[in-house]
Design an enzyme around this catalytic site. Structure first.
Site, PDB file in Angstrom:
ATOM      1  N   HIS A 188      46.938  16.726   0.565  1.00  0.00           N
ATOM      2  CA  HIS A 188      46.118  15.508   0.585  1.00  0.00           C
ATOM      3  C   HIS A 188      47.001  14.291   0.868  1.00  0.00           C
ATOM      4  O   HIS A 188      46.695  13.483   1.761  1.00  0.00           O
ATOM      5  CB  HIS A 188      45.416  15.371  -0.772  1.00  0.00           C
ATOM      6  CG  HIS A 188      44.602  14.124  -0.926  1.00  0.00           C
ATOM      7  ND1 HIS A 188      43.232  14.133  -1.057  1.00  0.00           N
ATOM      8  CD2 HIS A 188      44.962  12.808  -1.005  1.00  0.00           C
ATOM      9  CE1 HIS A 188      42.790  12.904  -1.192  1.00  0.00           C
ATOM     10  NE2 HIS A 188      43.827  12.074  -1.169  1.00  0.00           N
ATOM     11  N   GLU A 189      48.089  14.165   0.115  1.00  0.00           N
ATOM     12  CA  GLU A 189      48.975  13.015   0.297  1.00  0.00           C
ATOM     13  C   GLU A 189      49.706  13.083   1.633  1.00  0.00           C
ATOM     14  O   GLU A 189      49.931  12.062   2.292  1.00  0.00           O
ATOM     15  CB  GLU A 189      49.977  12.950  -0.857  1.00  0.00           C
ATOM     16  CG  GLU A 189      49.368  12.890  -2.247  1.00  0.00           C
ATOM     17  CD  GLU A 189      48.501  11.655  -2.478  1.00  0.00           C
ATOM     18  OE1 GLU A 189      48.452  10.769  -1.589  1.00  0.00           O
ATOM     19  OE2 GLU A 189      47.863  11.570  -3.526  1.00  0.00           O
TER      20      GLU A 189
ATOM     21  N   HIS B 235      47.525  11.713   4.414  1.00  0.00           N
ATOM     22  CA  HIS B 235      47.562  10.254   4.468  1.00  0.00           C
ATOM     23  C   HIS B 235      48.816   9.785   5.212  1.00  0.00           C
ATOM     24  O   HIS B 235      48.749   8.937   6.117  1.00  0.00           O
ATOM     25  CB  HIS B 235      47.594   9.660   3.051  1.00  0.00           C
ATOM     26  CG  HIS B 235      46.289   9.661   2.333  1.00  0.00           C
ATOM     27  ND1 HIS B 235      45.140   9.125   2.864  1.00  0.00           N
ATOM     28  CD2 HIS B 235      45.956  10.122   1.093  1.00  0.00           C
ATOM     29  CE1 HIS B 235      44.147   9.246   1.984  1.00  0.00           C
ATOM     30  NE2 HIS B 235      44.623   9.854   0.912  1.00  0.00           N
TER      31      HIS B 235
END
Length: 266
Positions: free
Chosen positions: A58-59, A62
């Site tokens: 997820h990170e 980004h």
């Protein structure tokens, strides 16, 4: 055209992440084969490790999207190595979500990596950077539920099926929570570039409290009911029934003892 420049070492996958993936693989194998004397322990370790892997991805999503959007500093910050220890908000991104899974069985949105937004030009790029993280949870949920909606469960051991169902529940809750248009969450980050300067200035002070506001709302029984009804509806659409979801969560909390029903269907 944006030139993406990062050192090779900035993109090298961290041994920490590889170790978490190894734990996921080994405990997934133990869950599948029934190798562990206590199935719940294997399910607990498998789901927790897989959940941390999804948080790292997820990170990373980004950061990687920000890199291609123009923020070349994400590499030097270690965000492209998938190392959870490099995140600006390691407690929010990893520790707190894991604690919430253990305590409440809910996929808590993690804290986003620090993106230098001033380096990025174009509203669509800003929106995509914010959306990239929760979209990763969507993809993870689709992968976890693939055996269900593809009707390919023949030969899949019950405990492994239950573990996938509970992991899918976590991914769906994380995606839905993250996409809420609440200041401080990714959903607001998607729409923020399209708001007027005045509105953004007025909303900005509330960003640190957005997640707390959401969880305060979830404490209201009627709101909580609507939220989880939506979660279960999505899981039903993906082929995950109440039995799989319930028994997955039951096995995960092995310290409470497995229910007679789940023990019978395992």
């Amino acid at each position: 055209m944006t030139t993406v420049t990062t050192r090779r070492s900035d993109r090298r996958i961290s041994p920490v992440f590889l170790g978490i993936v190894a734990v996921t693989a080994v405990t997934g194998w133990a869950t599948w084969t029934g190798f562990a004397a206590q199935p719940g322990v294997a399910v607990f370790l498998f789901v927790t490790a897989a959940w941390i892997v999804s948080l790292c991805l997820h990170e990373y999503a980004h950061a990687r999207t920000a890199l291609h959007g123009g923020d070349v500093t994400v590499g030097a910050k270690g965000y492209l190595t998938l190392n959870p220890l490099k995140y600006t908000h390691a407690v929010l991104s990893i520790v707190l979500p894991v604690i919430f899974v253990i305590m409440g069985g809910i996929g808590l949105p993690g804290g986003a990596v620090f993106i230098e937004r001033g380096r990025i030009q174009g509203r669509w790029k800003h929106s995509l950077i914010s959306a990239a993280g929760p979209l990763t949870n969507v993809v993870f949920a689709l992968v976890c539920t693939a055996p269900f909606w593809l009707d390919a469960l023949d030969g899949v051991p019950a405990d492994f099926r239950f573990a996938l169902a509970f992991l899918a529940l976590l991914q769906v809750t994380a995606a839905i929570l993250n996409f809420l248009p609440v200041p401080g969450l990714d959903g607001y980050g998607v729409i923020e570039p399209w708001l007027s300067y005045g509105v953004r200035r007025q909303v900005e002070p509330f960003a640190p409290f957005g997640l707390l506001f959401v969880f305060a709302l979830l404490m209201v029984p009627s709101v909580n009911g609507v939220f989880f009804d939506a979660i279960y509806a999505v899981l039903d659409t993906l082929g995950v029934g109440d039995v799989e979801r319930y028994c997955g969560e039951d096995l995960y909390r092995f310290w409470q003892g497995t229910s007679d029903f789940c023990a019978a269907v395992s």
